[in-house]
Motif scaffolding. Structure first.
Motif, mmCIF file in Angstrom:
data_model
loop_
_atom_site.group_PDB
_atom_site.id
_atom_site.type_symbol
_atom_site.label_atom_id
_atom_site.label_comp_id
_atom_site.label_asym_id
_atom_site.label_seq_id
_atom_site.Cartn_x
_atom_site.Cartn_y
_atom_site.Cartn_z
ATOM 1 N N ARG A 1 38.105 7.485 28.702
ATOM 2 C CA ARG A 1 38.186 8.675 29.707
ATOM 3 C C ARG A 1 38.462 9.807 28.948
ATOM 4 O O ARG A 1 39.652 9.570 28.398
ATOM 5 N N LEU B 1 40.369 13.165 29.623
ATOM 6 C CA LEU B 1 40.967 13.775 30.969
ATOM 7 C C LEU B 1 40.757 15.425 30.959
ATOM 8 O O LEU B 1 40.406 15.693 29.798
ATOM 9 N N ALA B 2 41.065 15.993 32.000
ATOM 10 C CA ALA B 2 40.694 17.479 32.000
ATOM 11 C C ALA B 2 41.486 18.247 30.819
ATOM 12 O O ALA B 2 40.761 19.333 30.351
ATOM 13 N N ARG C 1 42.987 15.111 26.679
ATOM 14 C CA ARG C 1 43.810 13.708 26.444
ATOM 15 C C ARG C 1 42.567 12.790 26.357
ATOM 16 O O ARG C 1 41.694 12.728 27.426
ATOM 17 N N ARG C 2 42.691 11.744 25.446
ATOM 18 C CA ARG C 2 41.842 10.696 25.773
ATOM 19 C C ARG C 2 42.664 9.317 25.983
ATOM 20 O O ARG C 2 43.429 8.881 25.461
ATOM 21 N N ALA C 3 42.073 8.861 27.156
ATOM 22 C CA ALA C 3 42.687 7.534 27.609
ATOM 23 C C ALA C 3 41.706 6.303 27.374
ATOM 24 O O ALA C 3 40.706 6.494 27.732
ATOM 25 N N ILE C 4 42.217 5.470 26.711
ATOM 26 C CA ILE C 4 41.403 4.447 26.231
ATOM 27 C C ILE C 4 41.830 3.265 27.124
ATOM 28 O O ILE C 4 42.683 2.891 27.267
ATOM 29 N N ASP D 1 46.241 5.778 21.787
ATOM 30 C CA ASP D 1 45.499 6.001 23.074
ATOM 31 C C ASP D 1 45.554 5.063 24.253
ATOM 32 O O ASP D 1 45.626 5.142 25.406
#
Lengths: 247, 247
Positions: A67, A69-70, A73-76, A187
């Motif tokens: 995803r 984020l606003a 940032r990328r959260a794997i 990430d």
DNA sequence: CGGAAAATTGACTTACATCAAACTCAGTGG
DNA sequence: CCACTGAGTTTGATGTAAGTCAATTTTCCG
């Protein structure tokens, strides 16, 4: 990463029988008749927010699930390897983007078809449920790693988990393919790419692992790495293949 | 914490009709005939590793769900509030201990009975599935909080989530009961109790919240707190109650 | 009221992040 | 085939958010 406990790749194995009466006897066989689709590296199988119209079987390749984020940032949320299935736990819309890391091959199965199949087959229903619960398990595991562990423990975990899931046998030394970049790993583990790199270098200096090129890691002292991972990792070789797909 | 998106407490609401043909029309009603059980603060409804023999409906009280790691650390996987259901996503053995924070009241439903009920009712089946997927959702959310957010964001998240789940209306100021200790919150957010305390104090100094005794927090500027939480929190008042229990 | 558990606050330490520079590949095209 | 290129990686110097240790203070319950 999804399911440190998932069954290793089934892509090479012969498909189990498909009984018309009882429905598919494994999840994989439910996809057997679907056409194959090829995705280039960087292409997405689906995007976060899209209507969750299909389940996707990864026949070959490796995917990152993330995803954005606003603030960018990328959260794997996890990785998916060959032989695993994707999108089963999404209702309504996909909750992450699934992007091919390497070139990959997938089969898609419409949710409505899957729905119809499960209606008729108690067997398939329990297979799907087991798969979802296994994902839950993996998510809980991930939560513990992110909430409680230091950088070394996290990286050790990632390595053990990757070894396990790509179906590496448990002999030492174990060589694993790690097609994801340091940034991907970072990430995923809630670290920076520099920290991941430093930890890997330290492991290398200490003789725990060897790095061969960019995407190959040899676990020279698997037991030591597992030890570092702090045994949240369940028994690796024994029961896992059984528990992942309860008959 | 489970599901920032779960439906608010239903404990006070009248139970929906129970159609013998179709089976229970809500998850809660499946428990309706079961005897009530009272647990003192600190008592466990079940322990990690126990055979997962029952699903548990929390009628009253608040539970912490945790695992103890090998080195003694405690990882809190979530909290469960009145009106929510517990243990549905466990197969085989419970994957965490569920301990009453305050005194609590629960109803238990045997898995085999639940299984039988779901066999017969497509409706109930989809309710159970929706519940499990909602837990997945919450777990993913937790993963993002732990992997990507700083201390302030985490605490803000916790507060918003608690407000939402305990069914607080969305008017400002919102007062919420927080029966868990700072240590509980810390073990849930992957912080120390001192950090949690400091962040709360800072929020208080900045006028975002007010602390009334140990277990009551008033969100004086809810919108600001939500903003801090970084809007990973989905829309709070609008659709959530709908999406949690699709039809 | 008294005592114990919980919470706050402060001083100091540390693990990891950040910033920045070099190095290593794996493609690509001359 | 080899130099060029740029993405990916490694390594170092420095900054900082959060952890640790420790002393008070607050809260709540008998």
């Amino acid at each position: 990463m999804y399911a440190s406990h998932l069954a290793p790749s089934t892509s090479g194995a012969p498909l189990p029988p498909f009984d018309i009466q009882a429905g598919p006897s494994t999840l994989a066989s439910a996809f057997a008749s679907r056409p194959m689709e090829t995705l280039a590296a960087g292409e997405a199988a689906f995007w976060e927010g899209d209507a969750a119209s299909h389940a996707v079987q990864v026949v070959d390749g490796c995917f990152r699930l993330y995803r954005i984020l606003a603030d960018g940032r990328r959260a794997i949320m996890g990785f998916v390897f060959a032989g695993e299935t994707l999108g089963l736990s999404c209702q309504g819309t996909y909750r992450y983007t699934a992007e091919a890391i390497t070139r990959g091959q997938v089969r898609r199965l419409g949710r409505s078809q899957l729905q119809a199949m499960t209606e008729g087959s108690e067997r398939l229903r329990s297979l799907v449920l087991a798969h979802i619960l296994e994902e839950m398990n993996a998510a809980h595991h991930h939560i513990i790693v992110l909430g409680q562990m230091g950088a070394e423990e996290r990286v050790a975990h990632f390595l053990v988990s990757a070894a396990h899931r790509t179906g590496a046998d448990c002999e030492c030394p174990v060589a694993i393919e790690v097609p994801m970049t340091r940034l991907d790993i970072a990430d995923y583990l809630g670290l920076t790419l520099e920290t991941v790199s430093r930890v890997m270098s330290r492991f290398r200096r200490d003789g725990l692992i060897a790095l061969e090129g960019r995407s190959r890691v040899v676990l020279r002292r698997m037991s030591r790495v597992q030890e570092l991972a702090g045994e949240v990792e369940e028994d690796l070789c024994s029961t896992s293949c059984m528990t992942a797909w309860p008959h």
